[in-house]
Write a protein that holds these residues in place. Structure first.
Motif, short mmCIF file in Angstrom:
data_model
loop_
_atom_site.label_atom_id
_atom_site.label_comp_id
_atom_site.label_asym_id
_atom_site.label_seq_id
_atom_site.Cartn_x
_atom_site.Cartn_y
_atom_site.Cartn_z
N TYR A 69 0.83 -1.20 0.00
CA TYR A 69 0.00 0.00 0.00
C TYR A 69 0.87 1.26 0.00
O TYR A 69 0.66 2.18 -0.81
N SER A 70 1.86 1.30 0.89
CA SER A 70 2.74 2.47 1.00
C SER A 70 3.61 2.62 -0.24
O SER A 70 3.87 3.74 -0.70
N PHE A 71 4.06 1.49 -0.78
CA PHE A 71 4.91 1.52 -1.97
C PHE A 71 4.15 2.13 -3.14
O PHE A 71 4.69 2.94 -3.90
N ALA A 72 2.89 1.73 -3.30
CA ALA A 72 2.07 2.30 -4.37
C ALA A 72 1.80 3.78 -4.13
O ALA A 72 1.82 4.59 -5.05
N ARG A 73 1.58 4.14 -2.89
CA ARG A 73 1.25 5.52 -2.54
C ARG A 73 2.42 6.47 -2.80
O ARG A 73 2.23 7.56 -3.35
N PHE A 74 3.62 6.05 -2.42
CA PHE A 74 4.76 6.97 -2.47
C PHE A 74 5.72 6.72 -3.63
O PHE A 74 6.48 7.63 -3.98
N GLN A 75 5.72 5.52 -4.21
CA GLN A 75 6.75 5.19 -5.20
C GLN A 75 6.21 4.86 -6.59
O GLN A 75 6.98 4.85 -7.55
N SER A 76 4.92 4.58 -6.73
CA SER A 76 4.40 4.10 -8.02
C SER A 76 4.61 5.11 -9.15
O SER A 76 4.94 4.73 -10.27
N ALA A 77 4.43 6.41 -8.85
CA ALA A 77 4.59 7.42 -9.90
C ALA A 77 5.99 7.39 -10.50
O ALA A 77 6.17 7.45 -11.72
N SER A 78 7.00 7.26 -9.63
CA SER A 78 8.39 7.22 -10.11
C SER A 78 8.67 5.93 -10.88
O SER A 78 9.36 5.94 -11.90
N LEU A 79 8.13 4.83 -10.40
CA LEU A 79 8.36 3.53 -11.06
C LEU A 79 7.80 3.52 -12.47
O LEU A 79 8.42 3.00 -13.40
N PHE A 80 6.62 4.11 -12.64
CA PHE A 80 5.96 4.06 -13.95
C PHE A 80 6.54 5.04 -14.97
O PHE A 80 6.19 4.98 -16.14
N VAL A 81 7.42 5.94 -14.53
CA VAL A 81 8.08 6.84 -15.49
C VAL A 81 9.51 6.40 -15.75
O VAL A 81 10.31 7.15 -16.32
N GLY A 82 9.85 5.20 -15.29
CA GLY A 82 11.16 4.63 -15.60
C GLY A 82 12.24 4.84 -14.56
O GLY A 82 13.37 4.38 -14.74
N GLN A 83 11.92 5.53 -13.46
CA GLN A 83 12.91 5.76 -12.41
C GLN A 83 12.90 4.59 -11.42
O GLN A 83 12.60 4.75 -10.24
N VAL A 84 13.25 3.42 -11.94
CA VAL A 84 13.07 2.19 -11.16
C VAL A 84 14.11 2.07 -10.05
O VAL A 84 13.79 2.08 -8.86
N TRP A 85 15.38 1.96 -10.43
CA TRP A 85 16.40 1.69 -9.42
C TRP A 85 16.74 2.93 -8.60
O TRP A 85 17.19 2.81 -7.45
N THR A 86 16.52 4.12 -9.15
CA THR A 86 16.70 5.32 -8.33
C THR A 86 15.62 5.41 -7.26
O THR A 86 15.78 6.13 -6.27
N THR A 87 14.54 4.69 -7.47
CA THR A 87 13.46 4.62 -6.48
C THR A 87 13.66 3.43 -5.55
O THR A 87 13.50 3.55 -4.33
N ILE A 88 14.02 2.28 -6.12
CA ILE A 88 14.14 1.04 -5.35
C ILE A 88 15.34 1.06 -4.41
O ILE A 88 15.24 0.65 -3.25
N LEU A 89 16.50 1.52 -4.91
CA LEU A 89 17.73 1.43 -4.12
C LEU A 89 17.68 2.21 -2.80
O LEU A 89 18.10 1.68 -1.76
N PRO A 90 17.17 3.46 -2.78
CA PRO A 90 17.06 4.15 -1.48
C PRO A 90 16.15 3.40 -0.52
O PRO A 90 16.41 3.37 0.70
N PHE A 91 15.08 2.80 -1.06
CA PHE A 91 14.17 2.02 -0.22
C PHE A 91 14.89 0.81 0.36
O PHE A 91 14.76 0.49 1.55
N LEU A 92 15.69 0.12 -0.49
CA LEU A 92 16.44 -1.04 -0.04
C LEU A 92 17.49 -0.66 1.01
O LEU A 92 17.73 -1.42 1.95
N LYS A 93 18.11 0.50 0.83
CA LYS A 93 19.11 0.94 1.81
C LYS A 93 18.50 1.07 3.20
O LYS A 93 19.11 0.71 4.20
N LYS A 94 17.28 1.60 3.24
CA LYS A 94 16.61 1.77 4.53
C LYS A 94 16.31 0.42 5.19
O LYS A 94 16.21 0.33 6.42
N ILE A 95 16.16 -0.61 4.36
CA ILE A 95 15.89 -1.95 4.88
C ILE A 95 17.18 -2.68 5.23
O ILE A 95 17.33 -3.24 6.31
N VAL A 96 18.13 -2.66 4.30
CA VAL A 96 19.31 -3.52 4.38
C VAL A 96 20.36 -3.00 5.36
O VAL A 96 20.93 -3.78 6.12
N ILE A 97 20.62 -1.69 5.35
CA ILE A 97 21.69 -1.17 6.22
C ILE A 97 21.42 -1.44 7.71
O ILE A 97 22.30 -1.97 8.41
#
Length: 283
Positions: free
Chosen positions: A32-60
């Motif tokens: 739900y949150s991913f669609a709310r805050f990240q879907s717009a960026s994902l659908f315009v092709g900003q995939v890894w610039t959107t995904i990687l910061p999210f992963l950093k918050k999880i992985v680090i």
């Protein structure tokens, strides 16, 4: 309040046969949150610039906790599982209680990476430009079908079905729940959720308690997405929501010390919530 249910489950105040499911509901909320805050960026092709910061918050934070575990066990001359750094323990059975609870972080990371790969396929994302809703429902259908096909060849009961192909449909249900703006769309997601969760429960991919939590939680997200709370409770609710992931990462270690401090389940629960929030503040 899904994270509070996780803490309640792990303090064993109530038989977890009846209350397990908070972590699974967190996956719906992630979608739900991913669609709310990240879907717009994902659908315009900003995939890894959107995904990687999210992963950093999880992985680090996860890696920092793993370093702490390895250092602590090395100093105590206890066995050390270095494979926790690979984030794949959820794919095979792990008896260690402290490490087994990291399945959520590992499965979530795996799911996000898979979604990143899918959104990187331009042929697929071009379809979304015409109708994001139809694309999302189609993607949900694909993940549901994939889940049941893989389940036919891989029995994941030994790892409690805590694997990405089981949780990708759950995340996508949360994703579609956010995109559902009209009653007909909400009804479609509701039916999808009811059928998917029922089949998963029937196939043994989740327990009945998880089924109830997921079904009720998804229904509330769809038909009662916001709830008014008393003003004096709002700061606490906001703090819990902001700290949810940190609480999940640290609660097992805090609980380990509280188990030695008191055997009173209710007191342990209250102290666990308080110390988790304090640790979050200090972090």
């Amino acid at each position: 309040f899904a994270i509070l249910e996780v803490l309640l489950n792990h303090t064993y105040i109530v038989d977890n046969t009846y209350i397990a499911g908070g972590a699974a509901l967190l996956m719906v909320l992630v979608g739900y949150s991913f669609a709310r805050f990240q879907s717009a960026s994902l659908f315009v092709g900003q995939v890894w610039t959107t995904i990687l910061p999210f992963l950093k918050k999880i992985v680090i934070p996860y890696m920092l906790v793993c370093i702490f575990i390895v250092a602590s066990r090395t100093l105590q001359d206890k066995p050390v599982n270095y494979d926790i750094f690979l984030m794949i323990n959820n794919l095979y059975r792990l008896e260690d209680r402290a490490l087994a609870n990291f399945w959520f972080v590992q499965a979530l990371t795996q799911c996000v990476v898979i979604l990143g790969v899918v959104f990187s396929i331009k042929a697929f994302t071009r379809l979304a430009k015409g109708n994001i809703w139809n694309y999302s429902i189609s993607l949900l259908s694909f993940f549901v079908l994939t889940c049941f096909l893989i389940n036919a060849f891989w029995d994941t009961k030994a790892v409690h079905a805590q694997v990405p192909h089981v949780y990708l449909p759950i995340i996508m249900i949360g994703w579609c729940a956010y995109l559902a703006k009209f009653n007909t769309q909400k009804l479609v997601v509701f039916v999808y959720a009811a059928l998917t969760f029922s089949l998963m429960c029937w196939l043994g991919l989740m327990g009945f308690s998880q089924y109830v939590w997921l079904f009720l939680g998804t229904s509330l997200i769809l038909f009662l997405p916001s709830v008014r709370v008393f003003s004096f409770i709002k700061p606490f609710v906001t703090e819990i929501a902001a700290a949810a992931y940190f609480i999940y990462l640290t609660h097992v270690f805090i609980l380990h010390f509280l188990d030695k401090l008191t055997k009173n389940g209710s007191l342990r629960y209250v102290l666990l919530v308080a110390f988790c929030l304090l640790a979050y503040r200090l972090y």
